[in-house]
Write an enzyme that holds these catalytic residues in place. Structure first.
Site, PDB file in Angstrom:
ATOM      1  N   SER A   1       5.289   6.482  -1.278  1.00  8.04           N
ATOM      2  CA  SER A   1       4.003   6.451  -0.583  1.00  8.04           C
ATOM      3  C   SER A   1       4.159   6.188   0.913  1.00  8.04           C
ATOM      4  O   SER A   1       3.236   6.430   1.687  1.00  8.04           O
ATOM      5  CB  SER A   1       3.136   5.347  -1.193  1.00  8.04           C
ATOM      6  N   LYS A   2       5.306   5.679   1.313  1.00  9.09           N
ATOM      7  CA  LYS A   2       5.498   5.311   2.719  1.00  9.09           C
ATOM      8  C   LYS A   2       5.582   6.509   3.646  1.00  9.09           C
ATOM      9  O   LYS A   2       5.418   6.368   4.852  1.00  9.09           O
ATOM     10  CB  LYS A   2       6.733   4.418   2.860  1.00  9.09           C
TER      11      LYS A   2
END
Ligand code: PMP
Length: 344
Positions: free
Chosen positions: A47-48
């Site tokens: 998700s980063k």
């Protein structure tokens, strides 16, 4: 199917729009419908990617970055990988101050992606000059024109998920989501996603996942920072020894604590039951769902979305290593025998 038959200009065009995958077996004993938002489908496998791309592009818009400038961050690995990936495509230098708790695989990966990595001791307080926060701050002061992403204290972290993860989940569930279960590290994912979802439907329950050894749950309940809550634990990226400004505590209905051991076993169970090879915190988030299921939090028509933040390949020397599991005392005697068998 994601991006079927499409051709992309570069890898950054693949960030976001991750699939929502129905969980069929692991939740079979629980009431409700369960879906995983599988963030490993981002090109950097977590998700980063979303926050790295969004925050860097905001800095570009504000004229803070020009090609050749330096981007600095503290990271447990995933954010670093994503920033390094974005830096390669956009032509920036990338410096990362990393906790020594991070796996050797992650640190090697960051170096492979062209980042300069400073490994800092994990078990010192946040204001210790050796901590990764302080090292990053110092480098930012020393390197002229550098941008410090500072994900724990950057409102843009929340904005990223408000702009992308929240709307994606709302659309994918056709507005039927009743519960969001998400790990809280910086808090950006849960806070931004929740903000969007609660604007659409204030009844959606927002359930945060925290580690034993972290201060988040206690702070949420008492508004007090209790140092006695802090002790070392093994899950990377979940919980914290400080109060992140990127967490909107008011939007979270409840925090659930999970153990290192159960989260590790649950991650393995996700792989075996759903065929999804996900990271340690995905195991933690799923463990929270299973605990909540036992307390009858969910009913038959509920639509529960659990966020799986990253990919299992980053934990081969940890939760997916029988040797490591055995060293932590996470295996029962049956499994210990099987480890010995493998050694012959
Ligand atoms: N899982 C992993 C593996 C992470 O690296 C992080 C971020 N530290 C999280 C979950 C939590 O996400 P957030 O920082 O958005 O709260």
């Amino acid at each position: 199917m994601k991006h079927k038959n499409q051709v992309f200009d570069n890898v950054l065009d693949l960030v976001g729009n991750t699939p929502l995958v129905k969980l069929n077996k692991i939740t079979s004993q629980l009431n409700g419908h369960f879906y995983a938002k599988v963030e490993a489908f981002n090109p950097g496998h977590s998700s980063k990617d979303r926050i790295a791309l969004y925050i860097i592009e905001q800095a570009e818009k504000q004229g803070l970055l020009k090609p050749g400038d330096t981007i600095i961050e503290t990271t447990s690995g995933n954010t670093g990988f994503s920033i390094a990936m974005v830096s390669i495509i956009k032509g920036y230098d990338c410096i990362l101050a990393v906790s020594s708790k991070s796996s050797a695989d992650k640190i090697d990966m960051l170096r492979t992606m062209g980042a300069k990595v400073y490994v800092c001791p994990a078990n010192v307080s946040a204001d210790d000059p050796r901590s990764y926060y302080e090292v990053a701050k110092r480098l930012h002061e020393e390197i002229k024109g550098s941008v410090y992403i500072n994900q724990y204290f950057n409102q843009l972290n929340i904005d990223t998920h408000y702009q992308s993860t929240g709307p994606e989940i709302w659309k994918q569930t056709e507005g039927k989501i009743t519960h969001l279960v998400a790990c809280s590290g910086t808090g950006g994912t849960i806070s931004g996603t929740a903000k969007y979802l609660k604007e659409q439907n204030p009844d959606i329950k927002i359930l945060g996942v925290d580690a034993f050894g972290s201060v988040l749950k206690k702070f949420h309940e008492t508004k007090e920072f209790d140092e006695k809550e802090i002790y070392p634990y093994r899950i990377e990226g979940l919980g914290k020894n400080l109060i992140p400004a990127a967490t909107d505590f008011n939007i979270i209905d409840e925090f659930i604590k999970v153990t290192d051991e159960e989260s590790a076993h649950t991650a393995r169970q996700i792989a075996k039951s759903e065929g999804l090879f996900v990271g340690y915190t995905s195991g933690a988030a799923m463990q929270a769902v299973l605990q909540l299921g036992k307390t009858k939090t969910f009913s038959t028509n509920d639509v529960v979305v659990v966020i799986f933040p990253d990919h299992g390949s980053r934990y081969m020397s940890k939760i997916y290593s029988d040797k490591w599991m055995n060293e932590q005392g996470f295996f029962d005697s049956v499994n210990v025998e099987s480890v010995q068998d493998i050694q012959y």
